[in-house]
Every structure is written in C-alpha cells, then in structure tokens.
Scaffold this motif. Structure first.
Motif, PDB file in Angstrom:
ATOM      1  N   ILE A   1       0.820  -1.216   0.000  1.00  0.00           N
ATOM      2  CA  ILE A   1       0.000   0.000   0.000  1.00  0.00           C
ATOM      3  C   ILE A   1       0.849   1.258   0.000  1.00  0.00           C
ATOM      4  CG2 ILE A   1      -2.038  -1.097   1.049  1.00  0.00           C
ATOM      5  CD1 ILE A   1      -1.224  -0.009   3.735  1.00  0.00           C
ATOM      6  N   GLY A   2       2.159   1.092  -0.208  1.00  0.00           N
ATOM      7  CA  GLY A   2       3.011   2.255  -0.437  1.00  0.00           C
ATOM      8  C   GLY A   2       3.525   2.942   0.819  1.00  0.00           C
ATOM      9  N   ILE A   3       3.450   2.270   1.968  1.00  0.00           N
ATOM     10  CA  ILE A   3       3.981   2.843   3.208  1.00  0.00           C
ATOM     11  C   ILE A   3       5.437   2.426   3.400  1.00  0.00           C
ATOM     12  CG2 ILE A   3       3.729   2.862   5.757  1.00  0.00           C
ATOM     13  CD1 ILE A   3       1.528   4.417   4.289  1.00  0.00           C
ATOM     14  N   GLY A   4       5.750   1.240   2.904  1.00  0.00           N
ATOM     15  CA  GLY A   4       7.124   0.731   3.011  1.00  0.00           C
ATOM     16  C   GLY A   4       7.213  -0.349   4.064  1.00  0.00           C
ATOM     17  N   GLY A   5       7.588  -1.551   3.620  1.00  0.00           N
ATOM     18  CA  GLY A   5       7.656  -2.692   4.526  1.00  0.00           C
ATOM     19  C   GLY A   5       8.775  -2.571   5.545  1.00  0.00           C
ATOM     20  N   ASN A   6       9.808  -1.793   5.193  1.00  0.00           N
ATOM     21  CA  ASN A   6      10.953  -1.726   6.106  1.00  0.00           C
ATOM     22  C   ASN A   6      10.728  -0.804   7.315  1.00  0.00           C
ATOM     23  OD1 ASN A   6      10.886   0.436   4.414  1.00  0.00           O
ATOM     24  ND2 ASN A   6      13.011   0.262   3.698  1.00  0.00           N
ATOM     25  N   ARG A   7       9.516  -0.295   7.423  1.00  0.00           N
ATOM     26  CA  ARG A   7       9.190   0.461   8.637  1.00  0.00           C
ATOM     27  C   ARG A   7       8.831  -0.467   9.796  1.00  0.00           C
ATOM     28  NH1 ARG A   7       8.305   5.912   7.955  1.00  0.00           N
ATOM     29  NH2 ARG A   7       8.433   6.571   5.783  1.00  0.00           N
ATOM     30  N   VAL A   8       8.717  -1.752   9.507  1.00  0.00           N
ATOM     31  CA  VAL A   8       8.403  -2.725  10.558  1.00  0.00           C
ATOM     32  C   VAL A   8       9.576  -3.691  10.672  1.00  0.00           C
ATOM     33  CG1 VAL A   8       6.700  -4.351  11.428  1.00  0.00           C
ATOM     34  CG2 VAL A   8       6.021  -2.636   9.783  1.00  0.00           C
ATOM     35  N   GLN A   9       9.919  -4.040  11.877  1.00  0.00           N
ATOM     36  CA  GLN A   9      11.084  -4.884  12.064  1.00  0.00           C
ATOM     37  C   GLN A   9      10.880  -5.784  13.278  1.00  0.00           C
ATOM     38  OE1 GLN A   9      13.916  -4.342   9.905  1.00  0.00           O
ATOM     39  NE2 GLN A   9      14.465  -6.362  10.731  1.00  0.00           N
ATOM     40  N   MET A  10      11.425  -6.986  13.216  1.00  0.00           N
ATOM     41  CA  MET A  10      11.375  -7.898  14.373  1.00  0.00           C
ATOM     42  C   MET A  10      12.776  -8.024  14.952  1.00  0.00           C
ATOM     43  SD  MET A  10       9.377 -10.314  15.952  1.00  0.00           S
ATOM     44  CE  MET A  10       9.909 -11.263  17.396  1.00  0.00           C
ATOM     45  N   TYR A  11      12.885  -7.940  16.234  1.00  0.00           N
ATOM     46  CA  TYR A  11      14.168  -8.180  16.916  1.00  0.00           C
ATOM     47  C   TYR A  11      13.974  -9.245  17.979  1.00  0.00           C
ATOM     48  CZ  TYR A  11      16.028  -3.862  14.859  1.00  0.00           C
ATOM     49  OH  TYR A  11      16.454  -2.912  13.989  1.00  0.00           O
ATOM     50  N   ASN A  12      15.021  -9.984  18.249  1.00  0.00           N
ATOM     51  CA  ASN A  12      14.977 -10.963  19.334  1.00  0.00           C
ATOM     52  C   ASN A  12      16.149 -10.718  20.264  1.00  0.00           C
ATOM     53  OD1 ASN A  12      13.950 -12.535  16.703  1.00  0.00           O
ATOM     54  ND2 ASN A  12      12.893 -13.313  18.519  1.00  0.00           N
ATOM     55  N   LEU A  13      15.855 -10.570  21.547  1.00  0.00           N
ATOM     56  CA  LEU A  13      16.951 -10.480  22.505  1.00  0.00           C
ATOM     57  C   LEU A  13      16.480 -10.941  23.867  1.00  0.00           C
ATOM     58  CD1 LEU A  13      17.707  -6.771  23.413  1.00  0.00           C
ATOM     59  CD2 LEU A  13      15.741  -7.453  22.116  1.00  0.00           C
ATOM     60  N   SER A  14      17.441 -11.257  24.710  1.00  0.00           N
ATOM     61  CA  SER A  14      17.070 -11.768  26.028  1.00  0.00           C
ATOM     62  C   SER A  14      16.922 -10.601  26.994  1.00  0.00           C
ATOM     63  CB  SER A  14      18.119 -12.756  26.532  1.00  0.00           C
ATOM     64  OG  SER A  14      19.239 -12.057  27.004  1.00  0.00           O
ATOM     65  N   SER A  15      16.287 -10.898  28.158  1.00  0.00           N
ATOM     66  CA  SER A  15      15.983  -9.832  29.106  1.00  0.00           C
ATOM     67  C   SER A  15      17.246  -9.249  29.743  1.00  0.00           C
ATOM     68  CB  SER A  15      15.051 -10.366  30.194  1.00  0.00           C
ATOM     69  OG  SER A  15      15.640 -11.521  30.757  1.00  0.00           O
ATOM     70  N   SER A  16      18.364  -9.960  29.600  1.00  0.00           N
ATOM     71  CA  SER A  16      19.599  -9.449  30.224  1.00  0.00           C
ATOM     72  C   SER A  16      20.365  -8.509  29.296  1.00  0.00           C
ATOM     73  CB  SER A  16      20.491 -10.629  30.606  1.00  0.00           C
ATOM     74  OG  SER A  16      20.836 -11.326  29.432  1.00  0.00           O
ATOM     75  N   GLU A  17      19.844  -8.306  28.093  1.00  0.00           N
ATOM     76  CA  GLU A  17      20.615  -7.524  27.119  1.00  0.00           C
ATOM     77  C   GLU A  17      20.156  -6.071  27.049  1.00  0.00           C
ATOM     78  OE1 GLU A  17      22.126 -10.166  23.587  1.00  0.00           O
ATOM     79  OE2 GLU A  17      20.007 -10.564  23.862  1.00  0.00           O
ATOM     80  N   GLY A  18      20.224  -5.409  28.140  1.00  0.00           N
ATOM     81  CA  GLY A  18      19.803  -4.010  28.203  1.00  0.00           C
ATOM     82  C   GLY A  18      20.552  -3.138  27.219  1.00  0.00           C
ATOM     83  N   ALA A  19      21.847  -3.346  27.140  1.00  0.00           N
ATOM     84  CA  ALA A  19      22.660  -2.499  26.261  1.00  0.00           C
ATOM     85  C   ALA A  19      22.237  -2.688  24.808  1.00  0.00           C
ATOM     86  CB  ALA A  19      24.135  -2.849  26.436  1.00  0.00           C
ATOM     87  N   ARG A  20      21.955  -3.950  24.485  1.00  0.00           N
ATOM     88  CA  ARG A  20      21.549  -4.215  23.111  1.00  0.00           C
ATOM     89  C   ARG A  20      20.171  -3.611  22.827  1.00  0.00           C
ATOM     90  NH1 ARG A  20      20.275  -9.588  20.612  1.00  0.00           N
ATOM     91  NH2 ARG A  20      19.921  -8.879  18.480  1.00  0.00           N
ATOM     92  N   PHE A  21      19.321  -3.644  23.839  1.00  0.00           N
ATOM     93  CA  PHE A  21      17.993  -3.053  23.692  1.00  0.00           C
ATOM     94  C   PHE A  21      18.122  -1.572  23.318  1.00  0.00           C
ATOM     95  CE2 PHE A  21      14.358  -0.674  25.258  1.00  0.00           C
ATOM     96  CZ  PHE A  21      13.284  -1.423  24.794  1.00  0.00           C
ATOM     97  N   ALA A  22      19.028  -0.878  24.042  1.00  0.00           N
ATOM     98  CA  ALA A  22      19.222   0.546  23.771  1.00  0.00           C
ATOM     99  C   ALA A  22      19.818   0.754  22.375  1.00  0.00           C
ATOM    100  CB  ALA A  22      20.127   1.140  24.839  1.00  0.00           C
ATOM    101  N   ARG A  23      20.736  -0.128  22.003  1.00  0.00           N
ATOM    102  CA  ARG A  23      21.377   0.014  20.694  1.00  0.00           C
ATOM    103  C   ARG A  23      20.354  -0.194  19.569  1.00  0.00           C
ATOM    104  NH1 ARG A  23      25.258  -3.564  21.363  1.00  0.00           N
ATOM    105  NH2 ARG A  23      24.487  -5.108  19.889  1.00  0.00           N
ATOM    106  N   ILE A  24      19.504  -1.213  19.747  1.00  0.00           N
ATOM    107  CA  ILE A  24      18.472  -1.499  18.732  1.00  0.00           C
ATOM    108  C   ILE A  24      17.520  -0.309  18.604  1.00  0.00           C
ATOM    109  CG2 ILE A  24      16.386  -2.884  18.372  1.00  0.00           C
ATOM    110  CD1 ILE A  24      18.033  -5.304  19.374  1.00  0.00           C
ATOM    111  N   ALA A  25      17.168   0.262  19.757  1.00  0.00           N
ATOM    112  CA  ALA A  25      16.265   1.419  19.727  1.00  0.00           C
ATOM    113  C   ALA A  25      16.889   2.540  18.895  1.00  0.00           C
ATOM    114  CB  ALA A  25      15.986   1.901  21.149  1.00  0.00           C
ATOM    115  N   GLY A  26      18.178   2.768  19.120  1.00  0.00           N
ATOM    116  CA  GLY A  26      18.879   3.807  18.356  1.00  0.00           C
ATOM    117  C   GLY A  26      18.903   3.479  16.870  1.00  0.00           C
ATOM    118  N   GLU A  27      19.195   2.228  16.589  1.00  0.00           N
ATOM    119  CA  GLU A  27      19.272   1.750  15.202  1.00  0.00           C
ATOM    120  C   GLU A  27      17.957   1.982  14.470  1.00  0.00           C
ATOM    121  OE1 GLU A  27      21.609  -2.174  15.510  1.00  0.00           O
ATOM    122  OE2 GLU A  27      19.847  -2.618  14.247  1.00  0.00           O
TER     123      GLU A  27
END
Lengths: 120, 222, 310
Positions: free
Chosen positions: A69-95
């Motif tokens: 519908i022309g919005i762009g599929g790459n606006r949605v993304q799936m990530y997987n990480l464990s609850s102990s990966e706070g730093a990665r959570f922040a990095r993914i958010a930035g990304e």
C-alpha cells in the motif's frame, strides 16, 4: 544500568510477542506511527513455546501489506533479545530510530499536511 | 468447506480507489476457517485500506461487518438498512456470497476480496487441500472413499496414468497421486480385486458441463 | 489370432513375425516436408509409423493430418490419440476422419498433463480416459455405433492399441492395469522405453502367467540414448522412466564422441535379449529426433528385412 534510548519511542507492553497481531501493527500506522518494531525473546526461548516465532511471521506479513500500500515494509522490524541484554535493547532502539529518520515520516502525515487536514 | 485465498491488496485497491464510502463485509463460515475472509481479515483489509487512503490524502469512510453467512437471504438482510450508505461493497465471502450480495443489492457495486479456490479440507493450519469438485454423481463408494476426479490431475477414472512415481503425481512432486491413494486404500480394505473393474464413461451432465446446476427438493420447499 | 481389420500391423503380428514400429513427432509448424522426410528415413525398416499427438503437451501439427501425409505416401500410420484435448464428440469425429482415409491403427492414450507443455494455462478435457477411449474405438468398430447409441455408417476399421508402462508406480498394479486395458479391448500394446530389462522381464512374466500374452500383442518400447546427459535426464526428470545406474554409468564411462554409438549398441543388445522373452511380439523404436538411426538399429537387431503382407 541507566542506559539511554531515544525518547520518541513509545513502548507498548505485551505479555508475549505472540500476542502482537498484524492488526495492532497496522493500526499503529493508521494512527500515525512512523515505524514499529517488535522485540521478542530469543528464538527457542519463548516461555509460551512459539510466541516469538508467530510474531515474526506476523511482522513479515505486515511488511508485505505495508509495502503493497506504499507505506514501506521496512518500517516494521522484528528483533529478538534476552531480558539481560539491556545495552543491546538501547542500541536497537537507536538503530531503529536512525532507520526511520532516514525513511522520513509516515507518508500519511505528509498527505495530511498537503491537504491541510487536522493531525491525528 | 469452500476454500478461498486472499486477493492481493493492490488488486482490491485498483477496484475501489475512486470510492468514498466502502463497506467491507466478511463471512463467518468457510472463509473464516480458511483465514481468508473472516472478521480478522476484514479488520486487516479495512485498516490497510484506511492507511492507503490516508496516504493518498483522500477522505474515505471504511466500515466493517462480518455476517454469519452471505449465501442465505436471512443473513444478507441484516445489512439492508445500511448498505445504501456506501458506494462500494468489498465482500470477503466466497464467490457464492459475493454474487448473492450483488443479486440482492443490485444498485451497489460488490467487489470480491478473495479468490475462491475449491472445496477442501484443512490438512493442517495454513495448508488447505481440494477434496471435491461437485461432479453431482458421487463415486466414492467404488474408489475406496478417495475421489479420482478431485485428486487426479487428469481426473481419470481408470488410473493411475504412467506419470505416477513413488506415490507422487507427475505434475508436482508434493502432490500425492490420487490413484496410488485409491489403490493403497482398496488394499487396506481387502478390496484390491475391484481395481480391475473398468469404470465406465462418466455422465458429466451433472457436473459443470450440464450448465448451471440446481437442486430442487419439493419435500422441503414451502 | 484372427485378423479383424485391414491393418498391416495386425496382419504381421497375426502371422507370428516380430513387428517393428517407430514413431515420428510432427513439426511445430505446417511444413509437411518435415513429416515426409522423417518417414522416408525409416519407411523400409518398419511396419508402421506412430504419429504422436502433441506429445509432452507441446502444440504441434496434428497427428491426424500427419497420418494422412503418411497414408498418401503409401505408408502405414498409427494414429496416436490423447484424451487430454478433445471431448467425446471430437474424439469420435476424429476417429471417423481417420477412418475415412483408411488409417487402420490407433493408439489410445491419456496424454501428458498440459502443465508440461507450451500452454500450461490451458484447460484439459479428460472427458474420457485412455481405457475408455479403447472401449470407444472398439464400440464404434465392432458395434458400428456412436457412444450415443446411434448407428454409424461405415464403421472405422482400426486395430486398437494402448500404452503400458511397466515401470510406473505402483508396480503391483502394473499387470492388473495391462489386464484392464486388454479387457477394455486393446489388441496391441506399445510399452514405455525399456532400460531396466530385469524389471521388464519380471512384468512380462507376470503378464504371461495371467495369459495376457495370448490376448494382446506386446511391442517392447526402446529409445536409444544419445548421451550421458540424456540418460541422466531420462532417469531423473521424466516421470515413470526407469534408467538403472549401470546404464547411466555405461554411457557416462564412454568418451563423449563415442556415446551415441554406445547408446545404439545398448539398444541393439536390448533387442537381442528381449526377442527371447515370451510374450514380446515386436519392437517399438522411438528414436527421438534421431530417426536416421532406426534403419541401423533394425538391421543390427536382426529385424531386417521386414516381412511383406498383401
């Protein structure tokens, strides 16, 4: 760990990413979100067996619909990480924020501005 | 059940892009079970269309409703009072429902939201497979309960053809050879000797070839 | 066996001689020369020539017209007819058309599925199947009637054949299936190409045990392999084909330029061996786009000269 992550992210808590439906993702865009990402547990580590795998399929399905519908599929993304990966959570958010900033705002907002309609 | 598959959204957009009020109507029966046209799919389509029209800067009113069935008058009657508000209906029912809706409300264009495929079963979630072609003269009694018309790519009544290999059909490896299934089944039933009966030329006039079909049951008519 | 039709093929088989047939695929165009040229290459070495009917579902000049060309050359055609493309009206009509040109042999087939050909988006018909086509021709010939029950004038005098694939699955019904075709009225059988001779002999033995060899003439199908590539293709890609590893190895172990020669050798050896098999009444040599080799195969196979019948 007082890690910083971008303030323009609104976190929607779900008991398991298996609860996330295509409809939830689409509604976010309908209401003006610029991007959506789903953060699930590591694959193979789902407490409910396969909730995160279902979430991935639904994310992929949403990508297809948004692309069509022309919005762009790459606006949605799936990530997987464990609850102990706070730093990665922040990095993914930035990304994700960087990626969405590059893509620009949700096209429905541009259209609204052009037609002078009120915001959502 | 009647198995349908979702139509590509681009195709639906192409049909309704100039409309201002759109009514998306699902069906609670077969198409719900095969996850093509139930309440959930109605919601997804409606949301996707809303996003599309917002992006195009068009104000389009999109409403949703899912009926118990679209192949019966009584359920289609439920929308009689509202349907005039819309300038298009997208029906996510099978082709039967789409047509019955169009017959009933002939001043409003009705567009199909699914591709109606066949009569079949849910082999597992996400895999639906054909079992019946509605030939009008069931022969399952003679073929061990497995239908050569719907399960053989050539619909041959005296199979298998030479293309059967390792139990698979020549046209697609993942497809079972219907005649292999019949033979296995006859064997399991201890009826393999019946294989040698030549099945006579079929009367196809009860099938599509005989023109649009009707079942008339005076005993239950009012 | 008593002769029922004017078919030359039937007469030769009835006389007890080993029959030899071959086939020509019609061209993808309307040039009749492409049929007559192929026919001329083989005409003195075979008793009858099959004309394939849009084989592998690739659209070609029609079998009936090609058969008429052969007939006009004074040759003996075998009209192949598949039930994929025509309903019972068209099939009966074409049978009469062929009979009007005194085409005396017909091979009844179901035909490859259209998904293999150049029109995969087309419909198939399969109003009747190959078994029922055999019955249809026999009914028209023996009862002088159309399927609808009306009398027809000058019934088609056709010797009726069918195909058999001893190698398709499931193996256990291969002989019952042959029996079914015989019961439907098949008078001769042309088999799928044979590379696995052991399996073929087993099938033949089972057929003889049921006495089928006395009710039907079985012509063993052979296709010479041109190359190791062709052997592998036949083994892996053609449904219902059984090419044993030894055969592939034998061809592959031969230098490339000698492979065609080796293929012909294998074919001739097969003829020698199969001649001795009870119930084999002839050979059907399908040299696909390699018709020029048929005379050599027939001669070296000890099947030349061909018998003359009136």
């Amino acid at each position: 760990m007082r890690l910083k992550y971008p303030a323009n992210i609104k976190i929607v808590r779900v008991p398991c990413t298996g609860k996330v439906d295509i409809l939830h993702i689409l509604r976010s865009f309908e209401k003006g979100a610029d991007g959506v990402y789903v953060v699930g547990c590591l694959e193979g580590d789902c407490h409910h067996h396969s909730g995160n795998l279902r979430a991935r399929k639904r994310v992929e399905q949403s990508q297809k619909i948004l692309e069509a519908i022309g919005i762009g599929g790459n606006r949605v993304q799936m990530y997987n990480l464990s609850s102990s990966e706070g730093a990665r959570f922040a990095r993914i958010a930035g990304e994700m924020v960087d990626k969405i900033i590059k893509l620009g705002p949700n096209p429905i907002k541009k259209a609204k501005q052009a037609t002078g309609a009120s915001g959502c | 059940m009647i198995v349908a598959d979702k139509k590509p959204i681009e195709e639906i957009i192409e049909e309704v892009k100039d409309k201002h009020t759109i009514f998306i109507v699902g069906c609670n029966e077969c198409v719900t079970v095969c996850e093509a046209g139930g309440k959930k799919e109605v919601g997804i389509l409606a949301s996707a269309l809303r996003i599309y029209f917002l992006k195009e800067g068009k104000e389009v009113k999109i409403d949703e409703m899912t009926l118990q069935r679209q192949c019966d008058h009584e359920y289609l009657e439920e929308i009689r009072n509202v349907i005039d508000k819309y300038d298009a209906v997208v029906s996510l029912a099978c082709g039967v429902g789409v047509q019955f809706m169009a017959e009933k409300y002939h001043s409003i264009p009705v567009y199909p939201g699914v591709n109606t495929c066949f009569m079949g079963v849910t082999e597992k979630r996400g895999l639906w497979a054909e079992r019946c072609q509605g030939c009008g003269q069931c022969i399952l009694a003679h073929t061990g309960g497995i239908c050569p018309i719907s399960r053989c790519a050539k619909r041959i009544l005296n199979g298998p053809c030479g293309g059967s290999s390792n139990g698979h059909c020549e046209i697609r490896k993942e497809l079972d050879c219907g005649w292999q299934l019949i033979i296995d089944r006859l064997k399991a039933l201890g009826r393999l000797d019946e294989y040698e009966k030549i099945y006579p030329i079929k009367n196809w006039s009860f099938e599509r070839s005989g023109g649009p079909r009707q079942v008339v049951r005076k005993d239950v008519q009012e | 066996m008593k002769v029922k039709t004017p078919s030359k093929l039937e007469k030769i088989l009835a006389s007890g001689c080993l029959a030899v047939t071959s086939e020509c695929g019609p061209p993808r165009g309307s040039d009749p020369e492409m049929i007559t040229r192929k026919a001329n290459l083989i005409k003195s070495h075979v008793d009858a020539i099959n004309i394939t009917d849009n084989q592998t579902s690739v659209t070609r000049l029609c079998s009936l017209a090609a058969c008429i060309h052969l007939k006009l050359m004074g040759l003996e055609p075998v009209l192949q007819m598949v039930t994929r493309d025509r309903n019972r009206i068209a099939l009966q009509s074409d049978i009469l058309g062929a009979a009007s040109f005194d085409i005396h042999n017909i091979l009844c087939l179901s035909g490859d599925h259209q998904s293999f050909g150049d029109c995969p988006q087309g419909q198939n018909v399969y109003d009747i199947d190959s078994m029922q086509l055999i019955q249809t021709v026999r009914y028209m010939r023996d009862e002088g009637k159309f399927l609808g029950g009306d009398n027809l004038h000058r019934s088609p005098q056709m010797f009726v054949g069918a195909a058999a694939n001893p190698f398709a699955d499931p193996f256990e019904i291969r002989v019952p299936r042959l029996a079914k075709k015989v019961a439907a009225g098949a008078e001769f059988i042309q088999t799928q190409c044979i590379y696995n001779l052991d399996k073929f002999e087993l099938w033949m033995k089972m057929a003889c045990d049921r006495g089928l060899h006395e009710k039907v003439h079985i012509l063993a199908g052979l296709t010479p392999l041109k190359s190791a590539g062709m052997a592998r293709y036949m083994k892996n890609r053609v449904p219902g084909m059984d090419v044993p590893d030894e055969v592939v190895k034998r061809i592959a172990g031969t230098p490339k330029e000698k492979q065609p020669e080796e293929g012909i050798k294998i074919c001739i050896e097969s003829i020698e061996r199969l001649k001795k098999v009870e119930g084999v009444h002839g050979f059907h040599i399908m040299a696909i786009e390699w018709e020029e080799m048929v005379p050599e195969i027939v001669e070296k196979g000890g099947l030349y000269p061909r018998p003359k019948v009136e």
